[in-house]
Design an enzyme around this catalytic site. Structure first.
Site, mmCIF file in Angstrom:
data_model
loop_
_atom_site.group_PDB
_atom_site.id
_atom_site.type_symbol
_atom_site.label_atom_id
_atom_site.label_comp_id
_atom_site.label_asym_id
_atom_site.label_seq_id
_atom_site.Cartn_x
_atom_site.Cartn_y
_atom_site.Cartn_z
ATOM 1 N N ARG A 142 16.493 -1.714 5.615
ATOM 2 C CA ARG A 142 17.874 -1.870 5.135
ATOM 3 C C ARG A 142 18.819 -2.057 6.323
ATOM 4 O O ARG A 142 19.773 -1.303 6.509
ATOM 5 C CB ARG A 142 18.298 -0.665 4.310
ATOM 6 C CG ARG A 142 19.420 -1.037 3.339
ATOM 7 C CD ARG A 142 19.655 -0.017 2.291
ATOM 8 N NE ARG A 142 20.701 -0.489 1.388
ATOM 9 C CZ ARG A 142 21.034 0.090 0.272
ATOM 10 N NH1 ARG A 142 20.413 1.175 -0.116
ATOM 11 N NH2 ARG A 142 21.986 -0.391 -0.497
ATOM 12 N N CYS A 143 18.504 -3.055 7.118
ATOM 13 C CA CYS A 143 19.119 -3.132 8.428
ATOM 14 C C CYS A 143 18.881 -4.514 8.991
ATOM 15 O O CYS A 143 17.874 -5.139 8.729
ATOM 16 C CB CYS A 143 18.428 -2.063 9.281
ATOM 17 S SG CYS A 143 18.417 -2.331 11.028
#
Lengths: 291, 792
Positions: B368-369
């Site tokens: 998530r990055c």
């Protein structure tokens, strides 16, 4: 998650269930709430040849106080039955306090009180409360019933004193002499986590004086820790800073924690001491308020 | 009369997610829901040890189990040149081990059988003899020359080091440090975490020898990349490969890489000529698939007495596991770590990085990055926190001195990024007011008198979301643009396909809103499809918050192409020249006579029934969009906690999140993204990590050890918004999917540190479990989370 092959039976009577266990010579497991057994079977930590589902056996879902004042809890009483009881907080505050902390709300709808005791997880909540309360288990086998003291029921991690052909049909909590006081505190990283450390304390109070004192610990040893002897320093005493400190020290010394990713042994011992102190302080404060 | 855009589900409508209709009814179709005729089932045997030479693998008993069709080992894979496969970082990864085990959980053999129970039973009958080697569970052990070389399969790999890398201006930075009044330092470990999507990975490979076509249903966030990779590895022509990513139960970066299970299932289908299904279990997912983070971060900051930052240095030592499999653009060895400090005016900066092999699972995915941005921003905000304390300055005041001001855009960072928009100080003000920042010191002192430890933490950041542009960003050489294809049917309804792949982000809802905004076709009249490489246009998939910045822009651009053609049709229908046509939402009209007009639906009908001379029939088009820059959202988070000094347990009293992601297409979905991201941030700060014991056993192989927070303990979050449109995005939107995961952890950690740093402690490594916080309070010393965990 694919378990090994197993057979499944769902008998309608206890006699049939016991006969099935007896006929399968140790390769059968009793299925009640299934909240520990099913994950173990799925992960193949356990590979029983037969599951004997007792959920269809009538008359095992009672929770009542008998004429002698014993609390009797049948094998199919769910965790949430204790949690939702309106009378338990007054009669058995230790059980009432633990009832909200067992696993998570989903597990509590299916998992059973007696099943949890049989599972004998060193981090299990109910076993600690039952040892603190001096409870007993009623085991029923082909030759009838016998009672087993909780202190002798948990033999080790995931090991109980039932014979292969016995079913734990009931748990018994003996009557309180005086007024029941006590609580259960648990340190967990998340709801449903295994306890980093937890403490059950159950006292019978005669006015301001401690009659019987019971204590047991979860998460801080290879099995549920029986700290009844340790907390017995309170018997005959009133709860004050000095007696509370002595009891907390003694109980913490009875813990046998290991360092792991949940914390160091010292930390866990410290938590035990802190929780015993908190529970006893709360009892002392409420006694004062009552007086 | 112009249409009401909110009513037709256009931009700014908090439209309910259309995909939820099937999800909440249990009607989603995930890979495991796909059942093909004659399908076989595959189970993978995984290593129980972390590091060992394989002495022998005996599969004979597994072959004997009734219902077993095939048992595959590394040797059999090697015979087809498939024992190893390329990773997304130009390394190789074992598909099935041939020589050596390099992490616990590594794939050793696979059984293909009539049902999954039989496959599992047979796996248990495979006997593997190991000759154990020492486990190497962190990069410092990997540096030890006495330790064995993990990648002895590679030539020119005399040590366990994978790379040295640097960026920035060393000389200028040294100069800044020479001129500093104060130098602040910090040492951190960002622990290994796992994206842990609810749905594990899996595939169904279906090779049809008659047609030569390979169809693979797969849990992939980037099906087109998979198609390209399979074409290269399996030597099947690309037009004969169809990758279908059906509904995905979350991805979070975990479903970007290509895993051994996919490759094995493909070979198994080729060999058995039957469809072969492989569905990983939760433990398999946690111990073998792409992890996130696992980086040691050391930083120094040069400061002037008045609080101005003069320069910063950063050194990272990263643990990549047994195979360097980070998903990241080619030219960056440690992702976009150099996006650190992008929101602050820092004149000089220098970053050095070392990467190491260890005997742990590979991955290094962007959980998530946007490629290591989470570590970069966590480092930044922990460094800022330490520096403010060293200067004796208020945390908010120190940040406001150094944040890039509104009139400084476009702003070139010391590492070369170009940030283009934002109202950083305004976001700070909104957040400070919401949390009552100015009253906090008094509140904290008052609480301390009552024996309570309160703390407040701030985290602010801008991050580079939406890779490309294609000049700088690629995955294994494939440039990072994206695409959309729109077909408007005769009755004015439409189908839209893109090269992105939704996995919970809500593309089926929001893409339709963009089309509604551009064309005035109600969102309910537009169906969105993604994930099937035979039908969707080529795209790089969904991760790194790139969908709205890239594919979402392509959606707007293709809708504009459609509108341009519809304008010609409208001119024909209205019998005026195109120059005399005006547009309002959903309708063309004659300039000066607004009554006289035709709707977009009229134009659609005419496109198939009344085409002007010289115009092609139909109303469909596609667009490939290569963004000129990344998008730069901004976040300012404020967290207030209370710490129980006796146990180290901490509770969040209040959390305020101010996000500026530019124009919001669907505000409800944005809020959902922020809430979800903050929940993950809370998990990392509070409870979640994957560590290893001294033998290399993974601690965190199930959900009793690897903790996901539940609604029970997750705090409430107060969300606020500021809107600074992206100057280059066609609809002014910026990425938002990961902002909260990226900026969130430091807010929690800084708050807890603020509550306990009166003892002298400067850092407690995540997760801030009660035992660590208690230890810091007792000793006043830093608590390092460096593995391995010692047991006993």
């Amino acid at each position: 998650m694919y378990p090994s092959r197993f057979a499944y039976e769902a008998p309608k009577t206890l006699a049939e269930a016991i006969a099935l266990l007896d006929a399968n010579g140790g390769e059968a497991k009793v299925l009640s709430g299934g909240q520990s057994l099913i994950p173990m079977v799925k992960l193949r930590f356990a590979s029983p040849e037969l599951l004997v589902d007792i959920n269809n056996i009538p008359g095992l879902d009672y929770m009542r106080i008998d004429e002698q004042g014993n609390l009797r809890i049948g094998a199919l009483v769910r965790h949430e039955d204790l949690e939702h009881s309106t009378t338990l907080p007054a009669t058995h505050p230790t059980l009432a306090a633990a009832s909200h902390l067992v696993a998570d709300p989903i597990v509590r709808t299916r998992g059973t009180f007696v099943g949890s005791l049989c599972h004998a997880d060193p981090q299990g909540d109910w076993a600690a409360t039952m040892i603190a309360l001096g409870g007993r288990i009623v085991a029923q086998g082909p030759k009838g019933k016998r009672e087993i003291d909780m202190r002798e029921f948990v033999l080790g991690p995931f090991t109980n004193a039932l014979a292969f052909n016995e079913i734990a049909v009931e748990a018994i909590v003996p009557p309180v002499k005086g007024k029941a006081a006590g609580s259960y505190l648990k340190l967990e990283r998340r709801v449903g986590d295994f306890a980093t450390a937890s403490v059950a304390v159950a006292l019978d109070m005669n006015g301001a004086t401690v009659g019987r004192a019971g204590c047991a610990l979860a998460g801080v040893g290879g099995r549920t820790i029986d700290a009844n002897d340790a907390i017995s320093v309170l018997v005959g005493k009133t709860l004050n800073a000095e007696s509370i400190e002595a009891a907390a020290e003694a109980v913490a010394a009875a813990a046998d924690p290991r360092t792991d990713h949940r914390g160091s042994a010292d930390y866990k011992r410290h938590i035990v001491k802190t929780f015993v102190t908190r529970i006893l302080n709360n009892i002392a404060n409420s006694e004062q308020k009552a007086a | 009369m112009s249409l009401d855009e909110i009513k037709i589900g256009g931009m700014g409508a908090s439209r309910r997610r259309v995909e939820d209709n099937r999800f909440i009814r249990g009607k989603g179709k995930y890979v495991d829901d796909v059942v093909l005729p004659g399908m076989l089932h595959m189970e993978i045997l995984r290593s129980t040890v972390a590091h060992a030479n394989i002495k022998s693998i005996d599969t004979s008993a597994a072959w004997e189990v009734p219902g077993v069709r095939l048992v595959l080992t590394g040797e059999m894979m090697a015979a087809r040149n498939l024992a190893w496969m390329p990773t997304l970082s130009y390394d190789t990864q074992a598909v099935l081990a041939t020589d050596k085990i390099r992490f616990q959980g590594q794939e050793i053999a696979a059984v293909i059988a009539d049902d999954p129970y039989i496959a599992k039973d047979a796996c248990a009958k495979i006997v593997v003899e190991y000759e154990q080697l020492p486990a190497i569970t962190n990069p410092f052990m990997a540096q030890d020359p006495a330790m064995p070389i993990i990648r002895d399969d590679k030539e020119n790999q005399p040590t366990n080091k994978i790379f040295d890398w640097e960026i920035g201006d060393k000389e200028r930075t040294d100069q800044a440090f020479a001129e500093a009044d104060v130098i602040s330092t910090i040492d951190l470990h960002y622990p290994r975490s796992h994206p842990s999507p609810m749905e594990n990975c899996g595939s169904i490979a279906d090779y049809d020898r008659a047609t030569g076509k390979l169809t693979v249903y797969m849990t992939s966030q980037a099906p087109h990349i998979v198609r390209a990779a399979v074409a290269m590895v399996a030597e099947i022509p690309e037009h004969q490969i169809r990758i279908i990513s059906p509904d995905l139960g979350g991805g979070f970066g975990n479903k970007v890489p290509i895993y051994p299970g996919y490759v094995i299932s493909i070979l198994a289908s080729i060999l058995t000529e039957r469809p072969v299904k492989w569905i990983e279990d939760k433990t398999g997912n946690l111990i073998s698939t792409g992890f996130g983070r696992d980086v040691y971060l050391n930083g120094q900051m040069a400061l002037r007495k008045d609080g101005k930052i003069l320069g910063m240095r950063m050194h990272t030592i990263s643990d990549h596991g047994a195979f360097y499999a980070d998903a990241q653009p080619t030219k960056f060895k440690i992702g976009l770590m150099h996006s650190t400090f992008a929101c602050y005016d820092v004149p000089a900066a220098h970053l050095t990085s070392e990467g190491y092999y260890t005997t742990k699972a590979p991955g290094g995915v962007a959980y998530r990055c946007s490629f290591r941005v989470t570590e970069a921003m966590f480092f930044q905000e922990r460094m800022m926190h330490a520096a403010a304390n060293d200067l004796g300055m208020d945390q908010a005041a120190f940040r406001r001195v150094n944040l890039v001001k509104d009139d400084m855009f476009p702003y070139r960072t010391a590492f070369g990024f170009l940030t283009d928009s934002g109202q950083y100080d305004k976001c700070m003000q909104v957040g400070m007011e919401a949390i009552g920042y100015d009253n906090f010191k008094a509140e904290q002192e008052e609480a301390r008198k009552r024996g309570k430890l309160l703390g407040i933490g701030i985290s602010t950041m801008t991050e580079p979301l939406g890779a490309g542009n294609s000049r700088e960003y690629d995955i294994i050489g494939i440039k990072m643009f994206d695409s959309a294809e729109l077909r408007v049917h005769m009755t004015g309804k439409a189908i839209l396909r893109t090269g992105a792949k939704t996995q919970g982000q809500g593309h089926e809802t929001t893409w339709a809103q963009i089309v509604a905004h551009e064309l005035g076709i109600p969102a309910d009249d537009i169906v969105v499809e993604e994930g099937d490489t035979d039908t969707a246009p080529f795209g790089m998939g969904t991760y790194a918050s790139r969908s709205t910045p890239v594919a979402g822009a392509a959606v707007a651009m293709v809708a504009r192409k459609i509108r341009a053609k519809a304008r010609k049709i409208a001119a024909h229908l209205l019998e005026v020249s195109e120059e005399d046509i005006e547009w309002e939402l959903g309708r063309f009209y004659v300039r000066g006579n607004q009554e006289r007009g035709v709707t977009i639906q009229d134009c659609a009908l005419a496109a198939y029934s009344n085409i002007p001379d010289g115009l092609e029939p139909g109303l469909e088009n596609n667009a490939y969009y290569d963004p000129p820059n990344l998008t730069w959202p901004f976040a300012a988070y404020f967290c207030k906690v209370e710490v129980d000094a006796e146990t180290g347990v901490w509770d969040v009293l209040q959390f305020v999140a101010v996000d500026d992601c530019g124009v919001r297409i669907n505000p409800m979905i944005v809020e959902g993204q922020v809430m979800g991201g903050l929940t993950e941030a809370y998990a990392m700060a509070n409870m979640q990590y994957i560590t290893f014991d001294e033998e290399g056993n993974c601690i965190g192989a199930n959900y009793m050890d690897y903790l996901l927070p539940t609604a029970w303990e997750t705090p409430g979050f107060e969300l606020h918004e500021v809107v600074t449109p992206c100057p280059h995005h066609p609809i002014g939107a910026k990425g938002i999917g990961e902002c909260a995961t990226v900026a969130g952890p430091a807010a929690f950690v800084n708050a807890v540190m603020n509550a306990i740093e009166h003892t002298g402690v400067r850092n407690v490594d995540m997760p801030l479990m009660p035992n660590r916080v208690y230890e810091a309070l007792q000793t006043g010393k830093d608590v390092s989370g460096m593995p391995p965990v010692k047991v006993g």
